[in-house]
Design an enzyme around this catalytic site. Structure first.
Site, short mmCIF file in Angstrom:
data_model
loop_
_atom_site.label_atom_id
_atom_site.label_comp_id
_atom_site.label_asym_id
_atom_site.label_seq_id
_atom_site.Cartn_x
_atom_site.Cartn_y
_atom_site.Cartn_z
N HIS A 1 0.90 -1.11 0.23
CA HIS A 1 -0.15 0.56 -0.16
C HIS A 1 1.01 1.27 -0.06
O HIS A 1 1.49 1.54 0.73
CB HIS A 1 -0.63 -0.02 0.98
CG HIS A 1 -1.77 0.88 1.15
ND1 HIS A 1 -2.49 1.94 1.33
CD2 HIS A 1 -3.54 0.55 0.22
CE1 HIS A 1 -3.40 2.20 1.22
NE2 HIS A 1 -4.04 1.56 0.86
N HIS A 2 0.57 2.23 -0.45
CA HIS A 2 1.54 3.62 -0.82
C HIS A 2 1.55 4.01 0.51
O HIS A 2 2.46 4.70 1.04
CB HIS A 2 0.57 4.28 -2.16
CG HIS A 2 1.74 5.14 -2.38
ND1 HIS A 2 2.73 5.92 -2.15
CD2 HIS A 2 1.85 5.93 -3.88
CE1 HIS A 2 3.56 6.68 -2.84
NE2 HIS A 2 2.68 6.69 -3.81
N ALA A 3 0.30 3.60 1.43
CA ALA A 3 0.23 4.55 2.92
C ALA A 3 1.49 4.13 3.51
O ALA A 3 2.03 4.44 4.40
CB ALA A 3 -0.93 3.93 3.78
#
Length: 457
Positions: free
Chosen positions: A138-140
């Site tokens: 995930h980009h988070a």
């Protein structure tokens, strides 16, 4: 519990079934000498035996997922490694076509927010004495620079090194996932006062930076602005299904063009994309009269840290209204110089805050119908992430190539991400399966665009 930076939480807040917010990477490996028919399945079993998982790969949003879970991380004390590390067989005949099709499907579904938000798939059955791996996070959790650094640090430049471990399992043992190490504030209750205080620190100085941007952009006309981009076939509502295409080009060819023109490697890469997009849209009868505008992420990291996000954004005129390749390259070079000059003297936090302004339409676009009535801030996102310069090995298996997969957004149906590896410039094109037809054709047009630049110089 760890408070999540705003630059991380925004990727969770913006996510929906139609808009997965994860990045990925496709890695191709040559089987080492003497590898038997069970090499890949044994490789997968060895990965599952490495139960020592680093804290970064234990992180998951704190529940409940729909509220505070989008603003804070917690550690998973009972990580299920068999869920995260998988083995898939390619359908026959195991060509690159089948590999890209499987990768496209894997990249199209959401990560489970109740678990650490990453997956790793080993792909068997690839022609040419090879196998592949697909990494998804995930980009988070990770940005592109972090992901490549993790990959580079986990592999080896020595083909005889048999101690290589995957990115989630450090070489230096910490503890097994049955007793996860705690973040400094893992057990503390969520403190809203602390969260607001940290947010205030992040946006301090934003007002002065905004005034500078307005002066530079409007009075001195020295920057490419949001909302000057024309409407295009890419700026439409999208679905969650993905299509992926990938190919590499020798860096020597790109360097020859940049040396002859006094530009940069990034400029030449953008000119390749400009020429390819121009021909692609001309063939489809969809090329706008005004030039396309690309959003170019730039890394703001000043250290070797991994995890989280540290990115700014430059808007670049792609000059797709110009037929001559050198004219396009010159315009791109000048546009990038102006964009970089706007941020000169600003702090990392100021650049991050200002870079969020062109992304506002992406957030607004999640409201049904808004994409059709709001102008696009830009037409296509193009990233260039520097990668390893030397060949890397995983316990004797040479990595042939690494191809990045990124995020198409609502109103941004195509994403182009590029990285360098061992003398090659590797392109990864990720598009909405429904709205970007014949994505594979863009690879041939990229090659034609580079040939045009070479002939022009």
């Amino acid at each position: 519990m760890a408070i999540m930076p705003v630059t991380d939480s925004m990727f969770l807040l913006a996510e929906s079934r139609e808009h997965p917010m994860h990045v990925g990477g496709l890695q191709l490996f040559e089987l080492p000498d003497g590898a038997g028919p069970d090499y890949v399945s044994e490789f997968h079993r060895q990965l599952l035996s490495l139960v020592d998982v680093s804290p970064l790969f234990r992180r998951r949003p704190r529940g409940p997922v729909g509220s505070v879970g989008q603003f804070a991380w917690t550690g998973d004390d009972h990580l299920d490694l068999e869920y995260h590390v998988r083995l898939s067989g390619l359908p026959r005949p195991g060509r690159v076509r089948e590999l890209l099709e499987l990768t496209s499907r894997l990249h199209g579904y959401l990560l489970d927010r109740h678990r650490p938000m990453w997956e790793f798939t080993v792909m068997d059955g690839l022609q040419g004495n090879r196998f592949a791996t697909y990494t998804k996070a995930h980009h988070a959790l990770l940005d592109g620079v972090s992901a490549l650094r993790l990959l580079q640090s986990s592999l080896s430049e020595d083909p005889s090194d048999m101690a290589v471990r995957p990115p989630w399992s450090p070489r230096v043992r910490t503890d097994v996932f049955g007793s996860a190490p705690r973040d400094r504030d893992h057990d503390s209750a969520f403190d809203p006062v602390r969260a607001v205080t940290e947010l205030a620190k992040e946006v301090r100085g934003f007002g002065a930076a905004t005034v500078k941007l307005v002066n530079e952009a409007f009075r001195e006309q020295s920057a490419t602005l949001s909302f000057q981009a024309p409407r295009s076939m890419f700026n439409v509502p999208i679905t969650g299904a993905r299509r992926f295409a990938a190919q590499g080009w020798p860096l020597d060819r790109i360097k020859a063009v940049l040396k002859a023109t006094g530009t940069t490697m990034n400029d030449v890469m953008l000119a390749m994309c400009s020429g390819a997009l121009r021909k692609y849209m001309l063939d489809l009868g969809t090329l706008p009269e005004k030039p396309l505008v690309a959003a170019i992420p730039m890394s703001l990291r000043t250290d070797r840290s991994v995890g989280g996000n540290a990115i700014g954004l430059i808007l670049c005129d792609l000059a797709t209204d110009r037929a001559e390749p050198l004219d396009r390259l010159t315009t791109i070079h000048e546009s990038m110089l102006r964009g970089k000059a706007v941020y000169h003297g600003m702090s990392r936090l100021q650049i991050t805050a200002l870079s969020a302004l062109p992304l506002i339409p992406l957030a607004v676009g999640t409201i049904p119908g808004m994409i059709r009535i709001t102008p696009p801030a830009f037409n296509v996102l193009i990233s260039n992430v520097p990668g390893p310069r030397k060949p890397l090995y995983w316990n004797g298996a040479r990595m042939q190539g690494v191809y990045p997969l990124s995020i198409p957004y609502e109103g941004q149906a195509l994403n182009i991400t590029v990285t360098s590896y061992a003398g090659s410039l590797e392109f990864g094109l990720t598009g909405c399966r429904r709205t970007v037809p014949h994505l594979q054709r863009l690879l041939g047009l990229l090659d034609e665009s580079l040939e045009e630049l070479e002939k022009a110089v």
